[in-house]
Structures are given as structure tokens and as C-alpha cells.
Design an enzyme around this catalytic site. Structure first.
Site, short mmCIF file in Angstrom:
data_model
loop_
_atom_site.label_atom_id
_atom_site.label_comp_id
_atom_site.label_asym_id
_atom_site.label_seq_id
_atom_site.Cartn_x
_atom_site.Cartn_y
_atom_site.Cartn_z
N GLY A 127 5.49 3.22 0.16
CA GLY A 127 6.05 4.04 -1.08
C GLY A 127 5.22 4.07 -2.47
O GLY A 127 4.02 3.67 -2.15
N GLU A 163 3.95 5.60 -10.89
CA GLU A 163 5.14 6.05 -9.94
C GLU A 163 6.35 5.54 -10.27
O GLU A 163 7.43 6.20 -10.22
CB GLU A 163 4.68 5.89 -8.59
N SER A 169 0.90 -1.22 -0.05
CA SER A 169 -0.02 -0.05 0.25
C SER A 169 0.79 1.27 0.01
O SER A 169 2.10 1.07 -0.05
CB SER A 169 -0.99 0.13 1.31
N LYS A 170 0.34 2.50 0.07
CA LYS A 170 0.76 3.85 0.07
C LYS A 170 1.95 3.81 1.21
O LYS A 170 3.14 4.55 0.99
CB LYS A 170 0.06 4.74 0.04
N ARG A 171 1.72 3.04 2.21
CA ARG A 171 2.70 3.26 3.32
C ARG A 171 4.02 2.93 3.13
O ARG A 171 5.05 3.01 3.28
CB ARG A 171 2.15 2.84 4.69
#
Length: 497
Positions: free
Chosen positions: A254, A260, A250-252
């Protein structure tokens, strides 16, 4: 063989979903089958044309072309769920007429209240079946009176649903834990589980390869296949991709999207190769293989059921391999956005691109990503001796015994010298050595500092010829002006005082 990838256009393409798309693509291309791209845009509030366009762009960037899809057409379209509403309504009516579905008039508030009560009592949060026994005539009358209603599928009672997952083997669910799912919402939009069955059946999908988060949906879908008389496809559920802490990526952790990764300077062939290795091995002791070779070797039976960890260091290792293999001219074009992002104004013409292609390998062989190239080559375009001498490391080099004599001798030697190639630089260095008696680090460290303004960087045999080639570029080449070695040595001595 016909396989599909059916993303929701409600955000960027996650690397986990990209791996699912890749495995479907490898399966199709390795078997001579068809790969279908279908857009599941029934979530009206979250679906956007911009997200759909992003999915198309990222898929093409990865090299995952499709045989049928919204933008390329095909005999079994349309390929957007929002353009197939008449089909879902038709099959929902068929199920209603057969008694395999029924109208549900329960409000959202009531359903939420029942859900909370079930959770509090430790029961599965299943629909209570409140509207299951409403006679069809009464239900029709309430519909005609304008009462909003969903359509629910009538799950058979006391039934075990068993299917063989290609990755996981036999999977069993009892209908006691399934509940009657909504197949058509009150506003006329289909639920995912219903739309996907209709679409996969009508598009003759033979293998449904998707993430393991869909395993619990499969028994509901199988029952719908049976109720509608559709043949079952084979199912294969891929393990999720985990972050380094072994939780769902997930986003946590990176960057998680394909976009991206592209913006960080990964090559598409590197990301594809790495994603293929999460949960599958091409065998033969090989890991670094082009996509067409991966397709030849790919088999669902070799995919493991254990979750894989997204390892940033291994991705960097794979990317380094492909950076070293890439054509310099391609790398020159790809690095331009990163140079601009780093503050270098660049709009090179053919001569400028040719120069960049000659110097990018100086950096690309020792970096992990393309976004690291500008810093590695900044000595070419951002030489400032006065600024360099504010750096404590540079000043430390200049305090070393004999360093100043090397710099002064270098300026003298280069003052009358032609532009330096590799042999010319070695000859100049030998002349400085003869003048000063310095050698090894005591000779080359001051030379590096004087000519690059840095205490570290590429080998001087590569850096120095690059500087002087750049100094000879025409002013309209579209690159920042590069000061030559002769001028740099003189400027450094003047700044040194």
C-alpha cells in the site's frame, strides 16, 4: 554533534527514509547539535528538481527543519553533490597520485561477463583486478589518447576492517570480500561510496546514522577515510522497516511514501510519533509524545537492531489521538481538500470556516484519518430524502411499527418551531414522544432517518444542532447549501407519500 540526512532526489520520500531522517533530527535536537540536509543527486538520469522539491516539502510537513542545506545555505556547502564535482575529482587525483587508486579501462560488457562467471562458479561477484597492475605512465597515456576510464579505489589485501556500530556492536569485514570499488565513473561523476566519504568528512559529520542496507558499504568507506587521512565518524545502522508480511516495506503493502500518508489524511505529528516508535521506545511507559519531548529522550544506544513492522492499525490509533487533540480550526482547513475530492464544492470564507470548525469534531473523534471526515459529515451537505428512500436499510426503518407516525409527528412539531439547538431538539423529541407514544429506538431511529437521510451517524444531540446552524449560514459563506431540520422533515414526509 553534526548529523546529516542525504536522500537521492529520484522519487518520493519513503516512510523508511523519513524515519532515518527523524532519528538524525532527534539526535541533533536532543544534543544541541546540527542537522544537515544534503542532496545526493549524482544519479543524473534519475534525479529531478521535482523530487528534490518533494523531499523539502515532506520534510517540512513532518516538522524536520534543517540547519544547513541547499535552500538554507551553510558554511560547509554546497549541499548538492552535483555542485561538488570539483572536490571529488580533486580527491580522486590525490588517491591516484598516492597509488591508492588506479584507472580502470574495462568495458561494461567485460565487467558483466566477469560478474556472471563469478556467480556461476559460486564466487563473490568482485572486480577481478584486471587493470590493477597497469603502470601509471601507461594508464596516463591511454587517458590522453582519449580512452574512457573509471577510477577504482585500491583495497588493501589481507586486511580485516572492524568498526563499532552504535546500534549493532562490532562489525567485521575481510578485504577478500570487498573488491576494488569504482570511485569515479568514466563520465566524471563520483560513485556514491566515494562522494559520501568526501561530503561527510568536509562537512564534519560526527555520526552517520543510516539504514542497514549501507552496512556493506561501510568497510569500503572506512578504507577511503583512512587513505585520505580523514577522521572516522561514528556509524549507526538502523534496521529496515518491514511490511505486515515481514518483507521490506514496498508498494505491494500500500502507501509507502510520506506524501501518500499526507494525502490519506494523517496528521504530521501522528506520523512522526509513530515512526519514532519503530525500533525505539521513549521509555517511562509513554508512547504518545510531541516531537520536542521525543528529542529530549532519544538516544542511539536505545535503538534496537531488530527490524520493525509498519503497523497500519497502530498508526491509525496514534492518528486518532492527535485528531482528538487538534484545534478544530486547523482540522477545518485541513479537511477542505478531502471535501473537494469527495465532490463538495467548498471555498469557505471566515464564517464558513468557523462553521466547519464547529462540526468537524463531530467526525474527527470517531475516524482514523481526515479523508474519512467528508463521508461522516455528508448528511449536512447532501440531504436527499428521495434518494435516501431507495436505500433498503432506510426503507426497513420506515416499515417498523409506528415509524411513519413518528415522522409525521416530527414534521408537525418542527413546522412552527425555531431552529434547533441541543435543548430545542430534546424538547421537540419529547413532544413527538407524547404525540406517538414511541420511545427509545422506535422514536429516535425514524427521527434520524428523516433528518439525516441515514440510518447511522453522529449522535443526534450533535448532528441536529449542526444541521440547523448550517441552515442559517449566509449564501456567500462558500459552503454547499444546508437544508434545515424543519424543511427536511417536511420533505421527507412528502417523499414518503
Amino acid at each position: 554533534m553534526r548529523v546529516r540526512f542525504a536522500p537521492s532526489p529520484s522519487g518520493q520520500l519513503h516512510v523508511g527514509n523519513a524515519r532515518t531522517a527523524l532519528f538524525n533530527w532527534l539526535l541533533a535536537r536532543g544534543s544541541g547539535g546540527a542537522f544537515i540536509l544534503r542532496i545526493e543527486d549524482t544519479d543524473v538520469e534519475r534525479s529531478t528538481p521535482e523530487s528534490e522539491a518533494t523531499i523539502f516539502r515532506d520534510m517540512r510537513w513532518l516538522g524536520l527543519d534543517w540547519d544547513e542545506g541547499p535552500d538554507v545555505g551553510g558554511a560547509r556547502g554546497p549541499y548538492r553533490a552535483s555542485e561538488r564535482l570539483h572536490l571529488y575529482q580533486s580527491y580522486a587525483t590525490e588517491l591516484l597520485n598516492a597509488g591508492a587508486a588506479y584507472y580502470c579501462f574495462c568495458s561494461t560488457e567485460r565487467l558483466e561477463e566477469e560478474r556472471r562467471a563469478a556467480v556461476a562458479a559460486g564466487r563473490p561477484a568482485l572486480y577481478a583486478g584486471t587493470c590493477r597492475q597497469i603502470p601509471p605512465r601507461e594508464a596516463e597515456a591511454r587517458i590522453h589518447a582519449g580512452q574512457p576510464a573509471a577510477v577504482r579505489f585500491r583495497v588493501p589485501e589481507n586486511r580485516e576492517v572492524v568498526f563499532t556500530d552504535v546500534v549493532r556492536g562490532d562489525v567485521r569485514f575481510h578485504t577478500d570480500v570487498i573488491g576494488d570499488p569504482v570511485i569515479m565513473r568514466p563520465g566524471g561523476m563520483p560513485a556514491y561510496n566515494f562522494a559520501v566519504v568526501i561530503d561527510d568528512a568536509l562537512m564534519a559529520v560526527t555520526h552517520v546514522v543510516r539504514g542497514e542496507d549501507h552496512i556493506s558499504n561501510t568497510p569500503r568507506q572506512i578504507l577511503m577515510y583512512e587513505a585520505l587521512g580523514f577522521p572516522l565518524p561514528e556509524f549507526a545502522h538502523l534496521a529496515i522497516v518491514l511490511g505486515p508480511d515481514h518483507t521490506k516495506l514496498s508498494k505491494r503493502h500500500g502507501a509507502t511514501s510520506v506524501a501518500e500518508r499526507r494525502l490519506k489524511g494523517y496528521l504530521p505529528e501522528a506520523l512522526v510519533n509513530y515512526l519514532a516508535l519503530i525500533g525505539w521506545s521513549p521509555g517511562g511507559g509513554d508512547e504518545l509524545l510531541p516531537i520536542h519531548e521525543l528529542a529530549k529522550r532519544f538516544s542511539l544506544s536505545d535503538v534496537v537492531s531488530a527490524a520493525g513492522v509498519f503497523d497500519e492499525e497502530k498508526l491509525a490509533w496514534v492518528n486518532r489521538h492527535y485528531l482528538k487533540m487538534a484545534e478544530p480550526a486547523r482540522l477545518a482547513e485541513l479537511t477542505l481538500p478531502f471535501f473537494r475530492a469527495a465532490g463538495f464544492e467548498m471555498a469557505p470564507d471566515a464564517i464558513g470556516v468557523e462553521f466547519l470548525a464547529s462540526v468537524v469534531p463531530v467526525a474527527s473523534g470517531v475516524v482514523d484519518r481526515l479523508d474519512q471526515v467528508p463521508a461522516r459529515l455528508s448528511f449536512l451537505f447532501a440531504y436527499d430524502p428521495a434518494m435516501a428512500l431507495t436505500d433498503e436499510h432506510v426503507r426497513g426503518e420506515m416499515r417498523a411499527e409506528g415509524a411513519r407516525s413518528v415522522v409525521h409527528a416530527l414534521a408537525e412539531v418542527l413546522a412552527g418551531a425555531p431552529r434547533l439547538d441541543r435543548d430545542g431538539f430534546r424538547a421537540a423529541a419529547n413532544e413527538v414522544k407524547a404525540k406517538t407514544g414511541q420511545k427509545g429506538k422506535a422514536l429516535f431511529h425514524p427521527i434520524r432517518v428523516a433528518l439525516t437521510g441515514r440510518t447511522e451517524g453522529p449522535e443526534l444531540d450533535l448532528a441536529i444542532p449542526a444541521i440547523d446552524r448550517g441552515a442559517e449560514l449566509p449564501p456567500d459563506a462558500g459552503l454547499p447549501k444546508i437544508l434545515g431540520c424543519r424543511e427536511r422533515a417536511a420533505a421527507f414526509v412528502q417523499s414518503l407519500g
